[in-house]
Design a protein around this motif. Sequence first.
Motif, PDB file in Angstrom:
ATOM      1  N   UNK A 151     -24.089  -7.329 -30.514  1.00 28.39           N
ATOM      2  CA  UNK A 151     -22.839  -7.996 -30.892  1.00 28.39           C
ATOM      3  C   UNK A 151     -23.104  -8.936 -32.070  1.00 28.39           C
ATOM      4  N   UNK A 152     -22.306  -8.775 -33.146  1.00 33.98           N
ATOM      5  CA  UNK A 152     -22.412  -9.687 -34.280  1.00 33.98           C
ATOM      6  C   UNK A 152     -21.010 -10.013 -34.782  1.00 33.98           C
ATOM      7  N   UNK A 153     -20.940 -10.913 -35.731  1.00 35.75           N
ATOM      8  CA  UNK A 153     -19.653 -11.377 -36.242  1.00 35.75           C
ATOM      9  C   UNK A 153     -18.840 -10.222 -36.842  1.00 35.75           C
ATOM     10  N   UNK A 154     -19.508  -9.364 -37.621  1.00 34.65           N
ATOM     11  CA  UNK A 154     -18.777  -8.285 -38.271  1.00 34.65           C
ATOM     12  C   UNK A 154     -18.083  -7.366 -37.276  1.00 34.65           C
TER      13      UNK A 154
ATOM     14  N   UNK B   1     -14.028  -7.032 -36.753  1.00 37.18           N
ATOM     15  CA  UNK B   1     -13.387  -5.720 -36.880  1.00 37.18           C
ATOM     16  C   UNK B   1     -12.542  -5.415 -35.649  1.00 37.18           C
ATOM     17  N   UNK B   2     -13.106  -5.632 -34.453  1.00 35.79           N
ATOM     18  CA  UNK B   2     -12.347  -5.350 -33.235  1.00 35.79           C
ATOM     19  C   UNK B   2     -11.111  -6.232 -33.138  1.00 35.79           C
ATOM     20  N   UNK B   3     -11.257  -7.476 -33.497  1.00 33.76           N
ATOM     21  CA  UNK B   3     -10.114  -8.384 -33.471  1.00 33.76           C
ATOM     22  C   UNK B   3      -9.021  -7.909 -34.412  1.00 33.76           C
ATOM     23  N   UNK B   4      -9.406  -7.450 -35.602  1.00 31.16           N
ATOM     24  CA  UNK B   4      -8.434  -6.966 -36.580  1.00 31.16           C
ATOM     25  C   UNK B   4      -7.687  -5.746 -36.081  1.00 31.16           C
TER      26      UNK B   4
END
Length: 512
Positions: free
Chosen positions: A266-269, A273-276
């Motif tokens: 799990x990383x920020x990118x 992306x999932x949030x978007x």
Amino acid sequence: MTLRLQTANPEFYSDLGDVLRIFFGDVTVTDVSGQPAAPGDDLFSHTLEIEDGLWLDRWENSGRGHVQRTPVCDGHPLEIKRLRKRAVKLSLYNLLKEITGVRPPWGSLTGIRPTRLLYEGMEQGLNRDEAVARVIREFDVSPDRAQLLGEISDMQTGVLHPAKDEFDLYIGIPFCATRCSYCSFASGEIGDGRLVEPYVDALLREIALCGELIRERGLKLRAGYIGGGTPTAIPCADLERILAAAQREFPGAAEWTVEAGRPDTIDRGKLEMMKAHGVGRISVNPQTFSDETLRRIGRAHTGADTVRAYELARSLGFDDVNMDLIAALPGETPEIFSETLDRVIELNPESVTVHALAIKRSSRLHEQLHVHAGSHSQVSADGAAEMIATARRRLTAAGWRPYYLYRQKYMAGNLENVGYAKPGKACLYNIGNMEETASVLALGAGAITKWLYDREITAAARGCDVESMRFANLQLRIERAPNVRNIEQYIARVDEMVGRKRALILPGRDEA
């Protein structure tokens, strides 16, 4: 240890073997029905008589016996078979309870979904408390476990059944950064990644073709779930391609879950992306906060990594996070497990799934513990039960409520897996899939599509009398279409997998 079995109902041999394993663990059961017994055999022998409208099931072992009397059923053949299996299993269970002096927490039940028996009673007109009492009386389930079923039914009220034109979606990503020692899933280590791109391409084709047949059937998606393996083990761009394609082909879901799972992936990118893409629910799974245990089971992360991934998700606005824990991991004591609970309660995710370790024969851990007698040991059945009881007590006291449950073979202490959630945060996909009340379109290697039909449709298709199928046997409403487990075979045969689904979901129509 080998046990020998003779039965007047050899068609239930496998089910009777499961009853023996409730009491004796992972033993070998040999069917010797119709053969003479050798002297000194540890033999369980069953005969059946019918007398005065009763089935008389007689079991004997080493001079001890038990007779079970059950009213003869004269309904539909499928109903007779169902009740015969129930009677012969219960009669063997009662003999074993007398011999061993043990009362298992789930009584005579060997099935995956004990909540079915609660709902069966409620379908027959019982209220919730009456159905709980029936489970205790007829199946010898402990009052504590029967009450757990009642609590789960409370949480499932209003969300158990999707609408008639809705289905749920599962997409499997069968890759992990490393393979856990207890894992028996259809997944593998990502290795050099050479299979990822062709797998994603094949999966995108399956998504597109299945989107066509779902539109042809006129259905809409209720809940989508991307699992694995570990979906976040693959590159972010590939996961985004899958998610975007799925949401394009199956729009309008009320819920999207991505089983992010292992904190080291799990990383920020990936989170951004999932949030978007509107993913509202993710899992960040510690399994345990003991770094020593994590190394032992092959997890390439620490407890601190779990906290880091969790806090990052929170900072990006994820407000529906699940954490998975496993009780009875090798080398862990109830005290170590309690320390893990301390951390989870402090972090306060919206849901917590507590698994009792199941050591499948295909797992590396089975080989370590049972074949090569590894240097670490597993907690006793009593210790495993203490862990599960502690989790239930502490999580419910802190505001979580049990909302689904399932059992597996070879589970520590013959226990169960329970999902707990804060009110309003129960996962729709988990409920529909575990209770088998939702049709599930399942894509990817090893995924199994399960499609529900009205009993009337199923009865007519099988040439049965609809009226005689009024009993509550949910299995009769389900048809399945499995995908091949092997990743390379799936890539090569993805069109065939879609054809299986088309035959299932659009029966009687020409295949595309």
